[in-house]
Motif scaffolding. Structure first.
Motif, PDB file in Angstrom:
ATOM      1  N   VAL A 100      43.220  44.477  35.792  1.00 48.40           N
ATOM      2  CA  VAL A 100      43.747  45.245  36.719  1.00 48.40           C
ATOM      3  C   VAL A 100      45.129  44.677  37.069  1.00 48.40           C
ATOM      4  CG1 VAL A 100      43.895  46.033  39.174  1.00 48.40           C
ATOM      5  CG2 VAL A 100      41.796  46.155  38.090  1.00 48.40           C
ATOM      6  N   GLY A 101      46.251  45.597  36.929  1.00 46.41           N
ATOM      7  CA  GLY A 101      47.500  44.881  37.089  1.00 46.41           C
ATOM      8  C   GLY A 101      48.637  45.707  36.471  1.00 46.41           C
ATOM      9  N   VAL A 102      49.972  45.349  36.729  1.00 44.38           N
ATOM     10  CA  VAL A 102      51.055  46.282  36.266  1.00 44.38           C
ATOM     11  C   VAL A 102      51.710  45.709  34.933  1.00 44.38           C
ATOM     12  CG1 VAL A 102      51.383  47.171  38.714  1.00 44.38           C
ATOM     13  CG2 VAL A 102      52.633  44.690  37.756  1.00 44.38           C
ATOM     14  N   ASN A 103      52.448  46.446  34.370  1.00 46.85           N
ATOM     15  CA  ASN A 103      53.231  45.783  33.404  1.00 46.85           C
ATOM     16  C   ASN A 103      54.436  46.513  33.031  1.00 46.85           C
ATOM     17  OD1 ASN A 103      52.646  48.112  31.742  1.00 46.85           O
ATOM     18  ND2 ASN A 103      50.807  47.443  31.042  1.00 46.85           N
ATOM     19  N   THR A 150      34.851  36.344  40.637  1.00 54.36           N
ATOM     20  CA  THR A 150      34.700  35.001  39.998  1.00 54.36           C
ATOM     21  C   THR A 150      33.721  35.200  38.826  1.00 54.36           C
ATOM     22  OG1 THR A 150      34.517  32.662  39.938  1.00 54.36           O
ATOM     23  CG2 THR A 150      33.184  34.022  41.493  1.00 54.36           C
ATOM     24  N   PRO A 151      34.074  34.726  37.843  1.00 55.12           N
ATOM     25  CA  PRO A 151      35.241  34.088  37.163  1.00 55.12           C
ATOM     26  C   PRO A 151      36.583  35.092  37.245  1.00 55.12           C
ATOM     27  CG  PRO A 151      33.777  34.624  35.271  1.00 55.12           C
ATOM     28  CD  PRO A 151      33.002  35.063  36.630  1.00 55.12           C
ATOM     29  N   ALA A 152      37.730  34.611  37.010  1.00 53.54           N
ATOM     30  CA  ALA A 152      38.845  35.380  36.858  1.00 53.54           C
ATOM     31  C   ALA A 152      40.127  34.438  36.551  1.00 53.54           C
ATOM     32  CB  ALA A 152      39.236  35.857  38.254  1.00 53.54           C
ATOM     33  N   LEU A 153      41.214  35.022  36.004  1.00 53.19           N
ATOM     34  CA  LEU A 153      42.245  34.517  35.975  1.00 53.19           C
ATOM     35  C   LEU A 153      43.438  35.620  36.033  1.00 53.19           C
ATOM     36  CD1 LEU A 153      43.731  35.246  33.100  1.00 53.19           C
ATOM     37  CD2 LEU A 153      41.976  33.873  32.065  1.00 53.19           C
ATOM     38  N   VAL A 154      44.658  34.803  36.312  1.00 54.88           N
ATOM     39  CA  VAL A 154      45.872  35.805  36.702  1.00 54.88           C
ATOM     40  C   VAL A 154      47.052  35.413  35.423  1.00 54.88           C
ATOM     41  CG1 VAL A 154      47.770  36.132  38.295  1.00 54.88           C
ATOM     42  CG2 VAL A 154      45.514  35.573  39.026  1.00 54.88           C
ATOM     43  N   ILE A 155      47.301  36.301  34.935  1.00 52.90           N
ATOM     44  CA  ILE A 155      48.496  36.392  33.933  1.00 52.90           C
ATOM     45  C   ILE A 155      49.747  37.028  34.516  1.00 52.90           C
ATOM     46  CG2 ILE A 155      49.245  37.063  31.450  1.00 52.90           C
ATOM     47  CD1 ILE A 155      46.264  37.401  30.816  1.00 52.90           C
ATOM     48  N   CYS A 156      50.672  36.102  34.546  1.00 49.24           N
ATOM     49  CA  CYS A 156      52.004  36.323  35.186  1.00 49.24           C
ATOM     50  C   CYS A 156      53.451  36.340  33.893  1.00 49.24           C
ATOM     51  CB  CYS A 156      52.291  35.861  36.231  1.00 49.24           C
ATOM     52  SG  CYS A 156      51.260  36.392  37.543  1.00 49.24           S
ATOM     53  N   ILE A 174      45.407  40.625  36.862  1.00 44.93           N
ATOM     54  CA  ILE A 174      44.248  39.833  37.112  1.00 44.93           C
ATOM     55  C   ILE A 174      42.994  40.374  36.118  1.00 44.93           C
ATOM     56  CG2 ILE A 174      42.391  39.463  38.734  1.00 44.93           C
ATOM     57  CD1 ILE A 174      44.405  40.235  40.842  1.00 44.93           C
ATOM     58  N   LEU A 175      42.453  39.226  35.593  1.00 43.88           N
ATOM     59  CA  LEU A 175      41.177  39.645  34.666  1.00 43.88           C
ATOM     60  C   LEU A 175      39.951  38.907  35.281  1.00 43.88           C
ATOM     61  CD1 LEU A 175      44.079  39.237  32.613  1.00 43.88           C
ATOM     62  CD2 LEU A 175      42.307  38.538  30.778  1.00 43.88           C
ATOM     63  N   THR A 176      38.752  39.636  35.135  1.00 43.97           N
ATOM     64  CA  THR A 176      37.798  38.964  35.910  1.00 43.97           C
ATOM     65  C   THR A 176      36.641  39.664  34.965  1.00 43.97           C
ATOM     66  OG1 THR A 176      36.447  38.875  37.689  1.00 43.97           O
ATOM     67  CG2 THR A 176      37.451  41.127  37.621  1.00 43.97           C
ATOM     68  N   SER A 177      35.425  38.824  34.907  1.00 39.59           N
ATOM     69  CA  SER A 177      34.254  39.473  34.576  1.00 39.59           C
ATOM     70  C   SER A 177      33.066  39.301  35.810  1.00 39.59           C
ATOM     71  CB  SER A 177      33.770  38.781  33.465  1.00 39.59           C
ATOM     72  OG  SER A 177      33.575  37.432  33.616  1.00 39.59           O
TER      73      SER A 177
END
Length: 435
Positions: free
Chosen positions: A26-29, A61-67, A74-77
């Motif tokens: 989920v996010g913007v680009n 969780t788990p998750a990471l944030v790509i900026c 936000i990536l999560t499983s």
């Protein structure tokens, strides 16, 4: 909202339910949100651990944030993760409301999310296709999340598969040549204007991927000085550390412009960073010594009328690409080859997980058959013919009953019959009997 309209379509495939279905991005680009909004949502590196902790506290969780300049995602499983929770987190981080972001957010799940991750890592989803920084940025986000125990399972597997696909695309295609060629064109123009670049001073405004690439290529020529400035001081500090150069305070912009022979602007906001007044004042302070100005932002940072100033040589990415043009057909062929590799790697990854999803059912079937075998042998321990007859009868009992029940309920049994034919290769055996 999905923003995949400009990307090649994802091949359809029936994938069994598996942990892959929990993968959510989920996010913007750069296609869904303005540069200003992306800047507001941007999570500083030193803040990412606390943001990940917030997500974990929300059950994400788990998750990471790509900026990056192009995206905040936000990536999560996390099982059954709710996109609304992630949108609320993003809104909170950017001082916005979830409602104001709802039409700008791209949400992807399962195979579609994996495909997007592959495209991001391979720099096929960037404003400058093939730019080399994005893979390193994804790996850095991965490393920060792993350091706080926020990466595991299918998220980890998807990231590793994305890296492998990106590596293959880089090694088997020329997709990475375009940014390097653009940088080479910029160096050519800079030398035409200033001659020996070892006597020149350069200024980088912002920290966009293409801007940093240009700055790094200029550094390799032995520049007398390179400095970076950004309206957000912490971002300027980090960019200076990454590139290995000086930092200038944003309040010193007029003096920094006056001292720069080469200026690269890579902020990409909704308003122009440099206008005619800025550059006219810089030229006056420089006593009309020329400035090579590269607008590396999308949308542009430099007002168009700056080009009317006699001693400012303004080039944007389109101009540089024109100098480096090798033919539209060749570029499209390279991009097509890159996407073909991505689709092949994606297909292999999805098949692998579909096969893994089938393992529990196969294990249960094997256990059921073994239980029946043991039971039959107890009833006819010394009669192999009777034992095998009974075993076949009991093995066929449940499938036969399921077919009869489906027919009695008025359901179309053709699909079940076709599945039996496929599972037990009945058509092949019929052909063998006829032969």
């Amino acid at each position: 909202m999905a923003d995949s309209a400009s990307l090649p379509s994802c091949p359809s495939a029936a994938v069994a339910a598996s942990p892959l279905d929990d993968l959510l991005i989920v996010g913007v680009n750069h296609r869904t949100a303005s540069a200003d909004l992306r800047h507001r949502l941007y999570v500083e590196e030193e803040d990412q651990a606390s943001r990940l902790a917030e997500l974990a506290a929300s059950g994400v969780t788990p998750a990471l944030v790509i900026c990056t300049c192009d995206r905040v995602e936000i990536l999560t499983s996390a099982p059954a993760a709710d996109p609304a929770t992630l949108i609320a987190r993003l809104a909170d981080w950017g001082g916005a409301t979830a409602e104001s972001l709802s039409d700008l957010i791209a949400t992807r799940r399962g195979a579609v999310a994996v495909r997007h991750l592959f495209a991001v890592a391979a720099s096929l989803d960037s404003q400058i296709v093939g730019e080399p920084q994005i893979l390193g940025q994804v790996k850095s986000a991965h490393k920060r999340a792993a350091a706080v125990g926020q990466v595991s399972g299918i998220l980890e597997q998807s990231l590793q598969a994305a890296y492998a696909a990106a590596k293959r695309i880089r090694s088997e295609t020329d997709i990475g040549e375009r940014p390097v060629t653009l940088a080479a064109s910029a160096l050519q123009v800079a030398r035409q204007i200033h001659g020996d670049l070892r006597r020149c001073r350069a200024l980088l405004l912002g920290f966009g991927e293409m801007g940093e690439l240009l700055a790094e290529e200029l550094q390799l020529t032995g520049l007398a000085e390179l400095a970076v400035a950004h309206p957000v001081e912490r971002r300027a500090e980090r960019a200076a550390q990454r590139i290995g150069c000086h930092r200038r305070d944003w309040t010193e912009l007029p003096a920094a412009l006056a001292g720069a022979d080469i200026v690269i602007s890579a902020l990409g906001g909704s308003e122009y960073v440099l206008d005619r007044g800025h550059m006219a004042a810089a030229l006056k302070a420089r006593r009309r010594r020329p400035i090579f100005l590269v607008d590396a932002a999308i949308p542009g940072d430099v007002a168009p009328d700056v080009a009317e100033l006699d001693d400012v040589f303004l080039y944007d990415l389109h101009d540089l690409e024109g100098l480096a043009l090798r033919g539209k057909e060749e570029r499209e062929a390279v991009a097509g080859a890159a996407w073909s590799i991505l689709e092949a790697e994606l297909g292999a990854f999805l098949r692998q997980h579909a096969e893994r999803a089938a393992v529990p059912a196969v294990t249960a079937l094997r256990r059921r058959f073994e239980d029946l075998r043991v039971e039959v042998l107890r009833g006819a321990p010394n009669d192999s013919e009777e034992a095998t007859r009974l075993l076949i009868k009991r093995l066929l009992h449940d499938p036969s009953e399921a077919l009869r029940l489906a027919a009695a309920e008025g359901r179309n049994t053709a699909e079940l019959e076709a599945l039996l034919v496929r599972l037990f290769r009945l058509s092949e055996r019929e052909n063998e009997d006829k032969a």
